[in-house]
Write a protein that holds these residues in place. Sequence first.
Motif, PDB file in Angstrom:
ATOM      1  N   ASP A 192       0.866  -1.186   0.000  1.00 24.56           N
ATOM      2  CA  ASP A 192       0.000   0.000   0.000  1.00 24.56           C
ATOM      3  C   ASP A 192       0.900   1.233   0.000  1.00 24.56           C
ATOM      4  O   ASP A 192       1.578   1.516   0.986  1.00 24.56           O
ATOM      5  CB  ASP A 192      -0.900  -0.015   1.238  1.00 24.56           C
ATOM      6  N   ASN A 194       0.278   4.259   0.329  1.00 26.33           N
ATOM      7  CA  ASN A 194      -0.045   5.220   1.375  1.00 26.33           C
ATOM      8  C   ASN A 194       0.637   4.854   2.689  1.00 26.33           C
ATOM      9  O   ASN A 194       1.095   5.737   3.428  1.00 26.33           O
ATOM     10  CB  ASN A 194      -1.559   5.303   1.567  1.00 26.33           C
ATOM     11  N   HIS A 195       0.727   3.569   2.984  1.00 28.33           N
ATOM     12  CA  HIS A 195       1.428   3.130   4.189  1.00 28.33           C
ATOM     13  C   HIS A 195       2.919   3.434   4.069  1.00 28.33           C
ATOM     14  O   HIS A 195       3.552   3.871   5.043  1.00 28.33           O
ATOM     15  CB  HIS A 195       1.211   1.628   4.406  1.00 28.33           C
ATOM     16  N   LEU A 197       4.379   5.766   2.221  1.00 29.12           N
ATOM     17  CA  LEU A 197       4.587   7.200   2.327  1.00 29.12           C
ATOM     18  C   LEU A 197       4.401   7.680   3.760  1.00 29.12           C
ATOM     19  O   LEU A 197       5.134   8.557   4.236  1.00 29.12           O
ATOM     20  CB  LEU A 197       3.622   7.937   1.391  1.00 29.12           C
ATOM     21  N   TRP A 198       3.446   7.099   4.489  1.00 29.10           N
ATOM     22  CA  TRP A 198       3.235   7.474   5.889  1.00 29.10           C
ATOM     23  C   TRP A 198       4.484   7.181   6.710  1.00 29.10           C
ATOM     24  O   TRP A 198       4.914   8.001   7.527  1.00 29.10           O
ATOM     25  CB  TRP A 198       2.028   6.718   6.434  1.00 29.10           C
TER      26      TRP A 198
END
Length: 262
Positions: A192, A194-195, A197-198
């Motif tokens: 993922d 988004n994970h 990048l987080w």
Amino acid sequence: MAETILILSTAAAIAAPSGMSEYDLAGGLRGQGVEVLYAPGSDLPVPAYAEIVIEGELPPVEEESVLEEPFGEWTGYYTHSAQETVVRINRIMHRNDPIILGAPPMLPTVPAGDQAVPLYSASVTWDHLEASGVQNIKGVWAYARQLMMVVSIEQTGAGDAMHALLAAAGRKRTGGMERYFVVVDEDIDITDINHVLWAMFTRVDPSESIQVLRAPTTAIDPRLSPDKRAAGDLSMGIVPIDACKPFAWKDQYPAANRVDET
């Protein structure tokens, strides 16, 4: 049959060692041999379940060539222009109503098909990391056709993250354009973006966690300047990023505010 096609596509993207048959490589990845057959009058094995087989000869480029330009590459740019050899077609064989699969080398999109799925990351990068002594690997993933490699590890000692980063960056690369290497903790879902990048945005101190190294690139790299290309300088910066919790105080790192999906 679909599994065989996927394995053969994966093997075709891997730089097999000199002298190794790609069928043997595909068989090793699959766990059993790949079925082949011989075309009439030929000693060249072809996949038994191929949709279409084009048999031909490639003369030396000095003997017969054609100017190829512009050519859209897997980088998403038109970068290639040169005299290239031709293929003299001798025979075409195909199944009834063959299905032709392709991976257009275009600007990455989401969903991106093969551009987001690591075609050979798990089989090559993971093996390389293990051979380099990297321990507790939890996963390997790639984005934008392997331009960014992400490795998940369970830290058990200081320096584990940097060891994984340097090992991943040091792998001999088929295309030679992996630009970013990111290592994250095992709690990050590397499939993922988004994970990932987080983790990069919340666990990276840019002054400590990011390095810049020089490494070989490929002639199709769009970022090569005309002067460097003319001089034959095929080098480019690569960026290893440690997006793990600092090992020295990882147990004191603030707890993630997340819902247990189970």
